[in-house]
Scaffold this motif. Structure first.
Motif, mmCIF file in Angstrom:
data_model
loop_
_atom_site.group_PDB
_atom_site.id
_atom_site.type_symbol
_atom_site.label_atom_id
_atom_site.label_comp_id
_atom_site.label_asym_id
_atom_site.label_seq_id
_atom_site.Cartn_x
_atom_site.Cartn_y
_atom_site.Cartn_z
ATOM 1 N N ARG A 134 25.698 10.467 67.579
ATOM 2 C CA ARG A 134 26.606 11.478 67.041
ATOM 3 C C ARG A 134 26.483 11.697 65.723
ATOM 4 N NH1 ARG A 134 32.793 12.546 69.165
ATOM 5 N NH2 ARG A 134 33.199 11.095 67.552
ATOM 6 N N SER A 135 26.615 10.327 64.913
ATOM 7 C CA SER A 135 26.562 10.132 63.550
ATOM 8 C C SER A 135 25.304 11.058 62.845
ATOM 9 C CB SER A 135 26.740 8.993 62.935
ATOM 10 O OG SER A 135 28.135 8.582 63.545
ATOM 11 N N GLU A 139 25.096 14.210 60.662
ATOM 12 C CA GLU A 139 24.295 14.108 59.526
ATOM 13 C C GLU A 139 23.176 15.216 59.425
ATOM 14 O OE1 GLU A 139 23.623 13.071 55.888
ATOM 15 O OE2 GLU A 139 25.219 12.384 56.630
ATOM 16 N N MET A 140 22.411 15.607 60.193
ATOM 17 C CA MET A 140 21.405 16.538 60.612
ATOM 18 C C MET A 140 22.041 17.860 60.153
ATOM 19 S SD MET A 140 19.011 14.895 63.354
ATOM 20 C CE MET A 140 17.875 16.453 63.374
ATOM 21 N N ALA A 141 23.088 18.043 60.974
ATOM 22 C CA ALA A 141 23.851 19.498 60.654
ATOM 23 C C ALA A 141 24.306 19.673 59.362
ATOM 24 C CB ALA A 141 24.678 19.398 61.651
ATOM 25 N N ALA A 144 21.293 20.215 56.994
ATOM 26 C CA ALA A 144 20.896 21.490 57.179
ATOM 27 C C ALA A 144 21.690 22.429 56.730
ATOM 28 C CB ALA A 144 20.445 21.699 58.818
ATOM 29 N N ALA A 145 22.884 22.338 56.894
ATOM 30 C CA ALA A 145 24.013 23.327 56.287
ATOM 31 C C ALA A 145 23.934 23.348 54.581
ATOM 32 C CB ALA A 145 25.361 23.053 56.724
ATOM 33 N N GLY A 146 23.771 22.191 54.237
ATOM 34 C CA GLY A 146 23.633 21.866 52.614
ATOM 35 C C GLY A 146 22.474 22.574 51.959
ATOM 36 N N LEU A 171 29.681 20.455 62.347
ATOM 37 C CA LEU A 171 30.020 20.587 61.206
ATOM 38 C C LEU A 171 31.900 20.689 61.389
ATOM 39 C CD1 LEU A 171 27.972 23.344 59.564
ATOM 40 C CD2 LEU A 171 27.993 20.953 58.993
ATOM 41 N N ALA A 172 32.146 21.151 62.569
ATOM 42 C CA ALA A 172 33.614 21.273 62.694
ATOM 43 C C ALA A 172 34.163 19.889 63.018
ATOM 44 C CB ALA A 172 33.860 22.125 63.948
#
Length: 330
Positions: A134-135, A139-141, A144-146, A171-172
């Motif tokens: 999950r971490s 981290e991937m999300a 990507a959002a960054g 992200l939530a």
């Protein structure tokens, strides 16, 4: 049914286990060891009994495949340990400090026909650390959002619409973990997690109004409107957002009742649904002039205004509707 109850119970255990691993990772500087714990009764599986009181460093590869729960109805758990406690228990001989050799067995996935190697003593599908998995996904999300911050707003908004279903839950989750750390972790107050992005419809509304356009589409939040001076002022006025609204903010931002442009301050106001006659208003400041890692499109205030006040500001021209519908006065 019994099957659904079992699945719900295991999902709950897995979620707790993932959260436990994340806390252990955060605190490994002060608690660098992990102890495996069984219930110690007759129901403990014979294959799990030898792991009771096994203590290994947090980074030991054993935890990548043997992190509890290790099977259906597995009741095993784990806890972190300080170096001092480790040395004391090791000297007393009450713990095992060397990982056992990991033996594997072949397992046939009847659904896919794939033959897999599964560690002995672990049910198929449980041979991984759910917290690590999950971490990595979070981290991937987050990464990507960054990238939205360095992408043209129109392209970033479109990318968010395409990826929102996959990114938003992660992200939530990252955002809510950050919220939980605000009171205890000084570093958290300097962070600004991304929790969403400006919708293409909002960008189109800004363009139609011939307003200045944001350079990028991301929406981030800092600690200031949550625990800073602005938050305290709204608490004193009695119109601060409740804790539940802050916790649900990433999801609420995806379906605003209306988005308005503040002609005085150059910000966007997201009007979010709330059960009462009042509405939660979240102002998102769009930084067009200085673009660096420290400054993003950031939520700068959040409070619960009356619709009458919002409509009054619309009539004065202080606010212009960009998307959605503000509704009548209540």
């Amino acid at each position: 049914s019994a099957r659904l109850k079992l699945i719900f119970d295991m999902n709950t255990r897995m979620a707790y286990s993932a959260g436990l691993w994340e806390r252990i990772e955060r605190n490994k500087a002060s608690h660098p060891y992990v102890r495996y714990i069984t219930r110690g009764d007759e129901r403990v599986r014979a294959s799990h009994r030898p792991w009771h009181n096994l203590v290994l460093p947090v980074d030991d590869p054993f935890w990548r495949s043997h992190w509890p729960p290790n099977g259906w109805r597995c009741r095993c758990s784990a806890m972190s340990m300080t170096a001092r406690e480790y040395q004391r228990r090791k000297a007393a001989g009450t713990i095992t400090t060397e990982a056992p050799p990991v033996k594997t067995r072949e397992w046939l996935n009847k659904r896919t026909g794939e033959v897999m190697e599964v560690p002995v003593g672990i049910d198929p599908g449980f041979d991984y650390n759910v917290g690590v998995a999950r971490s990595r996904a979070v981290e991937m999300a987050r990464t990507a959002a960054g990238k939205l911050a360095s992408t043209d707003a129109t392209l970033g908004a479109a990318a968010w619409v395409e990826a929102r279903a996959a990114w938003l839950p992660l992200l939530a989750e990252d955002y809510r973990a950050w919220l939980a750390r605000l009171d205890s972790d000084p570093q958290a107050k300097s962070q600004a997690p991304i929790i969403g992005a400006i919708d293409p419809e909002v960008l189109a509304g800004l363009a139609a109004e011939q307003r200045r356009m944001p350079a990028s589409a991301e929406i981030a939040v800092t600690s200031s409107p949550i625990v800073g001076p602005k938050a305290r002022r709204h608490e004193a006025k009695g119109d601060a957002l409740p804790a539940q609204a802050w916790e649900q903010l990433p999801e609420l931002l995806t379906e605003p009742l209306a988005v308005l442009y503040d002609t005085v301050h150059g910000t966007l106001l997201y009007v979010l649904p709330e059960a009462s006659a009042r509405r939660g208003q979240i102002a998102v400041e769009l930084d067009f002039e200085r673009r660096d890692e420290a400054r993003r499109n950031t939520i700068v205030s959040a409070y619960r205004p009356l619709l009458k006040d919002l409509n009054d500001r619309v009539r004065r021209g202080d606010l212009r509707l960009v998307s959605g519908a503000l509704g009548g006065e209540e």
